[in-house]
Design an enzyme around this catalytic site. Structure first.
Site, PDB file in Angstrom:
ATOM      1  N   SER A 110       0.793  -1.230   0.000  1.00 41.31           N
ATOM      2  CA  SER A 110       0.000   0.000   0.000  1.00 41.31           C
ATOM      3  C   SER A 110       0.824   1.278   0.000  1.00 41.31           C
ATOM      4  O   SER A 110       0.281   2.368  -0.160  1.00 41.31           O
ATOM      5  CB  SER A 110      -0.964   0.014   1.193  1.00 41.31           C
ATOM      6  OG  SER A 110      -0.252   0.056   2.419  1.00 41.31           O
ATOM      7  N   LYS A 134      -5.244   5.488   8.498  1.00 34.39           N
ATOM      8  CA  LYS A 134      -4.054   6.124   7.925  1.00 34.39           C
ATOM      9  C   LYS A 134      -4.179   7.646   7.923  1.00 34.39           C
ATOM     10  O   LYS A 134      -3.191   8.355   8.165  1.00 34.39           O
ATOM     11  CB  LYS A 134      -3.807   5.589   6.524  1.00 34.39           C
ATOM     12  CG  LYS A 134      -3.418   4.113   6.522  1.00 34.39           C
ATOM     13  CD  LYS A 134      -3.235   3.552   5.120  1.00 34.39           C
ATOM     14  CE  LYS A 134      -2.830   2.091   5.188  1.00 34.39           C
ATOM     15  NZ  LYS A 134      -2.626   1.480   3.854  1.00 34.39           N
TER      16      LYS A 134
END
Length: 333
Positions: free
Chosen positions: A241, A286
């Site tokens: 990611s 995040k």
């Protein structure tokens, strides 16, 4: 105290201890919480680059995960703490895969994302890159899929329905041309022997939509040759990611112009060799991690934009579809 009362007290004590102990037993759930927002200048060094002349920071973001106990489960369910969620372990750990195999798989995906990021950044900076496609590697066969008993970890997919494939994206696109339940023929190279296997596609759920799949995790098996060394220190980070942010950091060290312009820029998203930024999991966590580390801008794949926006309180969220789009935004804003 009578002997009977003593026995009752002992039993009650044992039950109480058992109940307390049970609160610390693991559940089949994982805790998803904001993790790190790590400055990439401390992780990546490009040979003969301009690292020391960069004024701002590009940061990767990660989710903190751990197995939930019964006590954790009850606390999160009833208190609903901001940025903390419970996911069933099956959503992260493929069926039939133990934790050791899963971590090995994440390391393979990390290596793949690093190589793709280097290739994209070097090519954008005008440096030569040699790329040799060697087929699509099967990293894991998911339990109960049609591929069980046919395909194996380590098989190299070289064709789908007779059409040659060199990269994972090509294989995925050919399989998704089928309907769920349709038959598809997968040709693999297994230790030098070419084998054909026919199987039915199964549903793969992504962002509340189902796509046809053969029930395996894959990555491109590519040989790269780069004109300069790029050193990574990502020992405690796995998965793919951070690919998009890797590419931006590498490019920033390759060129004289500082694309950060002194800003603290966080983000997430996978990267393909064509520069496409792909969706990820845990975007809410995040975003929170980036805000806590003082980032002022968060780059996010288009598919994750709405959830990222909902999680943001002070940070500016920018949706990007490609490396070029992210770079253009940073240079023009």
């Amino acid at each position: 105290m009578s002997r009977r009362n003593g026995i009752v007290t002992s039993i009650a004590g044992i039950l109480f201890i058992s109940i307390i102990f049970s609160f610390f037993l693991p559940t089949p759930y994982m805790i998803m919480a904001p993790g790190i927002a790590q400055e990439l200048s401390s992780i990546i060094t490009v040979e003969d680059g301009y690292k020391n002349e960069i004024k701002g920071e590009l940061m990767l973001t990660a989710v903190s995960t751990q197995r939930a106990t019964i006590l954790d489960y009850l606390y999160i369910k009833f208190n609903k703490p901001v940025g903390i969620e419970l996911d069933h372990i099956s959503e992260h750990l493929p069926e039939g895969t133990n934790m050791g195999e899963y971590l090995e798989l994440m390391d393979e995906f990390m290596q793949d994302s690093q190589n793709k990021a280097i290739a994209v950044a070097f090519l954008k900076a005008g440096l030569p890159v040699s790329i040799e496609d060697n087929g699509v590697m099967i990293a894991e066969v998911l339990k109960n899929s049609a591929a069980v008993g046919k395909l194996q970890r380590g098989d190299l997919i070289i064709a789908v329905d007779g059409k040659k494939v060199g990269r994972d994206k090509e294989a995925v696109e050919l399989i998704r041309q089928r309907e769920i339940g349709d038959s598809v023929t997968i040709t693999v190279n297994r230790d030098g022997e070419v084998l054909d296997f026919s199987m039915k596609t199964v549903p793969l759920d992504v962002d509340d939509e189902s796509y046809p799949s053969i029930g395996v995790t894959i990555y491109s098996n590519i040989d790269y040759s780069f004109p300069r060394e790029v050193h990574f220190h990502t020992e405690n980070i796995g998965g793919s990611s951070a690919g998009g942010m890797f590419a931006l950091e590498i490019y920033n060290q390759l060129v004289k112009e500082d694309i950060t312009r002194g800003r603290r820029i966080a983000g997430t998203g996978t990267i393909d060799l064509d520069g496409k930024i792909g969706p990820i999991d845990g975007v809410e966590q995040k975003v929170i991690a980036a805000e806590r580390k003082g980032a002022e801008l968060f780059l996010v794949p288009v598919e994750n934009y709405e959830k990222a926006l909902q999680a943001a309180s002070s940070i500016k969220v920018v949706a990007v579809e490609s490396f070029d789009e992210a770079l253009e935004y940073l240079l023009q804003n």
